[in-house]
Design an enzyme around this catalytic site. Structure first.
Site, PDB file in Angstrom:
ATOM      1  N   ARG A  91      35.511  12.825 -14.708  1.00 21.80           N
ATOM      2  CA  ARG A  91      35.887  11.567 -15.369  1.00 21.80           C
ATOM      3  C   ARG A  91      34.811  11.144 -16.361  1.00 21.80           C
ATOM      4  NH1 ARG A  91      37.549   6.758 -11.578  1.00 21.80           N
ATOM      5  NH2 ARG A  91      35.296   6.674 -11.256  1.00 21.80           N
ATOM      6  N   LYS A 139      35.713   5.037 -18.335  1.00 21.24           N
ATOM      7  CA  LYS A 139      34.845   4.088 -17.619  1.00 21.24           C
ATOM      8  C   LYS A 139      33.692   3.705 -18.545  1.00 21.24           C
ATOM      9  CE  LYS A 139      33.237   3.428 -12.876  1.00 21.24           C
ATOM     10  NZ  LYS A 139      33.935   2.170 -12.647  1.00 21.24           N
ATOM     11  N   GLU A 192      45.773  -3.352 -13.107  1.00 21.86           N
ATOM     12  CA  GLU A 192      44.776  -3.101 -12.063  1.00 21.86           C
ATOM     13  C   GLU A 192      43.916  -4.329 -11.882  1.00 21.86           C
ATOM     14  OE1 GLU A 192      41.614  -0.288 -12.844  1.00 21.86           O
ATOM     15  OE2 GLU A 192      41.905  -0.452 -14.998  1.00 21.86           O
TER      16      GLU A 192
HETATM   17  N1  PLP Z   1      39.444   0.445 -11.795  1.00 24.27           N
HETATM   18  C1  PLP Z   1      38.299  -0.050 -12.273  1.00 24.27           C
HETATM   19  C2  PLP Z   1      38.356  -0.984 -13.423  1.00 24.27           C
HETATM   20  C3  PLP Z   1      37.075   0.316 -11.676  1.00 24.27           C
HETATM   21  O1  PLP Z   1      35.916  -0.163 -12.141  1.00 24.27           O
HETATM   22  C4  PLP Z   1      37.076   1.201 -10.574  1.00 24.27           C
HETATM   23  C5  PLP Z   1      35.816   1.641  -9.981  1.00 24.27           C
HETATM   24  O2  PLP Z   1      35.347   2.716 -10.185  1.00 24.27           O
HETATM   25  C6  PLP Z   1      38.302   1.679 -10.116  1.00 24.27           C
HETATM   26  C7  PLP Z   1      39.461   1.281 -10.737  1.00 24.27           C
HETATM   27  C8  PLP Z   1      38.368   2.625  -8.955  1.00 24.27           C
HETATM   28  O3  PLP Z   1      38.023   3.928  -9.308  1.00 24.27           O
HETATM   29  P1  PLP Z   1      37.399   4.917  -8.244  1.00 24.27           P
HETATM   30  O4  PLP Z   1      38.364   4.967  -7.119  1.00 24.27           O
HETATM   31  O5  PLP Z   1      37.311   6.210  -8.948  1.00 24.27           O
HETATM   32  O6  PLP Z   1      36.101   4.358  -7.851  1.00 24.27           O
HETATM   33  C1  COI Z   2      33.104   1.403  -8.467  1.00 22.02           C
HETATM   34  O1  COI Z   2      33.956   1.184  -7.611  1.00 22.02           O
HETATM   35  O2  COI Z   2      32.289   2.328  -8.354  1.00 22.02           O
HETATM   36  C2  COI Z   2      33.001   0.582  -9.654  1.00 22.02           C
HETATM   37  O3  COI Z   2      32.472   1.057 -10.622  1.00 22.02           O
HETATM   38  C3  COI Z   2      33.559  -0.771  -9.596  1.00 22.02           C
HETATM   39  C4  COI Z   2      32.656  -1.881 -10.025  1.00 22.02           C
HETATM   40  C5  COI Z   2      31.478  -2.077  -9.160  1.00 22.02           C
HETATM   41  C6  COI Z   2      32.346  -1.843 -11.480  1.00 22.02           C
END
Ligand code: PLP
Ligand code: COI
Length: 343
Positions: free
Chosen positions: A85, A187, A223
Site C-alpha cells: 500500500r 494513505k 468510511e
Molecule cells: N481508513 C483510514 C482513513 C485509515 O486511516 C485507516 C488506518 O490505517 C484505515 C481506514 C484502516 O486501514 P488498515 O486496516 O489497513 O489499518
Molecule cells: C491506523 O489504523 O494505522 C491509522 O493510520 C489510523 C489513524 C491512527 C491515522
C-alpha cells in the site's frame, strides 16, 4: 522530548499517544538509490525549509502493529500488505517505492531494537508502528522533490477509540475527506489534514469520530476518519463500502476473507446508503489502530440511528473481533502468509 524507559510504562493503562522510544529506522533516497539506511536514536528530523513535505504535502505513511504472543514471541500481521500500500501511495505522489523486502526488514529491525516496549500478551495492547515517507531537499516550484526521507518509529498503544469493544457513537460529516478521483485511496498526509477540522468538531460534540459520505452525492457511507466502516445485515451478511475515494483497509480485506471463509457468512463490498441503515443489525469501524470498534449509534441530520446497542457489542462483531485478534496474537492459526515472526 525525553526518551521513555520500558520500566516506567504501565502497559495496562495505554492510550494512543506518541512516545520517544530508543530506536527508529531511517533511509534516504538520493541519486536514484536508497542510502544511509539503518537504526538511529534521534527522534528529531533535520530537513530543508524548502522540503516538498512542508509546502505541498508530499508525504505518506503506514500504520501497523507488532503483537506479543502467549509464549512471548513477537509477530507482525500482513506487513507485506502495508509495504504494497505504501508503494501505491508513493506512486500516486511521485515518490520512490521502497521494495517490500527492504520495508519489512526495516520494520523488523525497529521492533527488535525496541522489543522491551512490545506490551505483554493479554490485554490487547500492542506496539504501533508508523512508517513515513516524505519529500525533502531543495525544490520550491510545484514539482516532486529530488530527495526523500523514509523513517519508521514505534510506540506501545492501547485502544484508539476509548470504548475498546464497548460501542461508541459516531456522526456523519458535512465535509469530505477526499475528492472523487482524488487521493482517498492513498494513505497520504493531505487526506488527514482535510479530516482534522471535521474530526475535532465530532470529538467536541462527544463522538468518537465522524463518518464521511461519498463526495459526489453525499448519499453513501464512505468510511470513518481513521478506519473503514462495516455493517452486518439483518440476514447476517458482512457488508463494507466500495468506493474509489476510501483507504483500502488491510483489516477490512482480512475481515471480508475471515467472514466468508472462517465464519461461512456472505461478505461483500458494496453500496451502503445512509438512508438505509435499518438493513444492519450491527456496525463497526475497522482498522489497524481501531482494530474492530463497534459503532453503537450513528448520528445523521440530527437523528441518532442505533445499530445493535449503545452499550453492548453485538455477537457477530464479537465473533469477528475474537477471530481477527486471535490470529494477530497467535492464539489461532491464520491463513498462510498472514503472520511473520520477528526473530
Ligand atoms: N481508513 C483510514 C482513513 C485509515 O486511516 C485507516 C488506518 O490505517 C484505515 C481506514 C484502516 O486501514 P488498515 O486496516 O489497513 O489499518
Ligand atoms: C491506523 O489504523 O494505522 C491509522 O493510520 C489510523 C489513524 C491512527 C491515522
Amino acid at each position: 522530548m525525553a526518551k521513555v524507559k520500558a520500566e516506567d510504562i504501565d502497559f495496562n493503562d495505554l492510550g494512543f499517544d506518541y512516545m520517544d522510544l530508543p530506536y527508529r529506522y531511517q533511509a534516504y533516497w538520493r541519486d536514484g538509490k536508497w542510502q544511509d539506511a539503518g537504526l538511529v536514536e534521534d527522534s528529531d528530523i533535520h530537513i530543508s525549509e524548502s522540503s516538498t513535505v512542508l509546502h505541498y504535502g508530499q508525504s505518506d505513511f503506514e500504520g501497523m502493529k507488532a503483537y506479543r504472543t502467549k509464549n512471548g514471541d513477537i509477530q507482525l500481521f500482513r506487513p507485506d500488505q502495508n509495504a504494497a500500500r505504501m508503494q501505491r501511495s508513493c506512486e500516486r505522489l511521485l515518490m520512490p517505492k521502497m521494495p517490500t523486502d527492504m520495508f519489512v526488514d526495516a520494520v523488523k529491525q525497529v521492533v527488535k531494537a525496541n522489543a522491551d516496549f512490545v506490551p505483554p500478551y493479554g490485554n490487547g495492547a500492542t506496539l504501533y508502528i508508523r512508517p513515513i515517507m516524505m519529500g525533502v531537499g531543495g525544490v520550491i516550484g510545484v514539482h516532486p522533490a529530488d530527495e526523500y526521507l523514509f523513517r519508521i518509529f514505534a510506540m506501545p498503544v492501547g485502544n484508539y477509540f476509548k470504548g475498546g469493544l464497548t460501542p461508541t457513537n459516531f456522526t456523519t460529516s458535512e465535509y469530505d475527506r477526499a475528492a472523487h478521483k482524488g487521493t482517498g485511496q492513498s494513505k497520504v498526509g493531505g487526506n488527514y489534514a482535510a479530516s482534522l477540522m471535521p474530526g475535532e468538531q465530532a470529538h467536541k460534540r462527544g463522538f468518537s469520530d465522524c463518518v464521511y459520505l461519498d463526495p459526489v452525492h453525499h448519499k453513501k457511507i464512505e468510511e470513518v476518519g481513521s478506519a473503514n466502516f462495516f455493517g452486518i445485515t439483518q440476514d447476517n451478511k458482512f457488508v463494507t463500502p466500495k468506493s474509489p475515494s476510501i483507504l483500502p483497509s488491510i483489516t477490512k480485506y482480512s475481515l471480508l476473507y475471515l467472514a466468508k471463509n472462517e465464519l461461512g457468512m456472505e461478505a461483500e463490498e458494496g453500496d451502503v446508503y445512509i438512508d438505509d441503515l435499518d438493513r444492519f443489525k450491527e456496525a463497526g469501524a475497522c482498522g489497524t489502530a481501531a482494530v474492530i470498534s463497534p459503532i453503537g449509534g450513528l448520528e445523521h441530520n440530527g437523528k441518532m440511528h442505533v445499530f445493535y446497542s449503545e452499550t453492548e457489542v453485538g455477537p457477530v462483531t464479537r465473533k469477528l473481533y475474537d477471530l481477527l485478534t486471535g490470529i494477530q496474537f497467535g492464539d489461532i492459526e491464520g491463513p498462510e502468509g498472514w503472520i511473520q515472526k520477528v526473530e
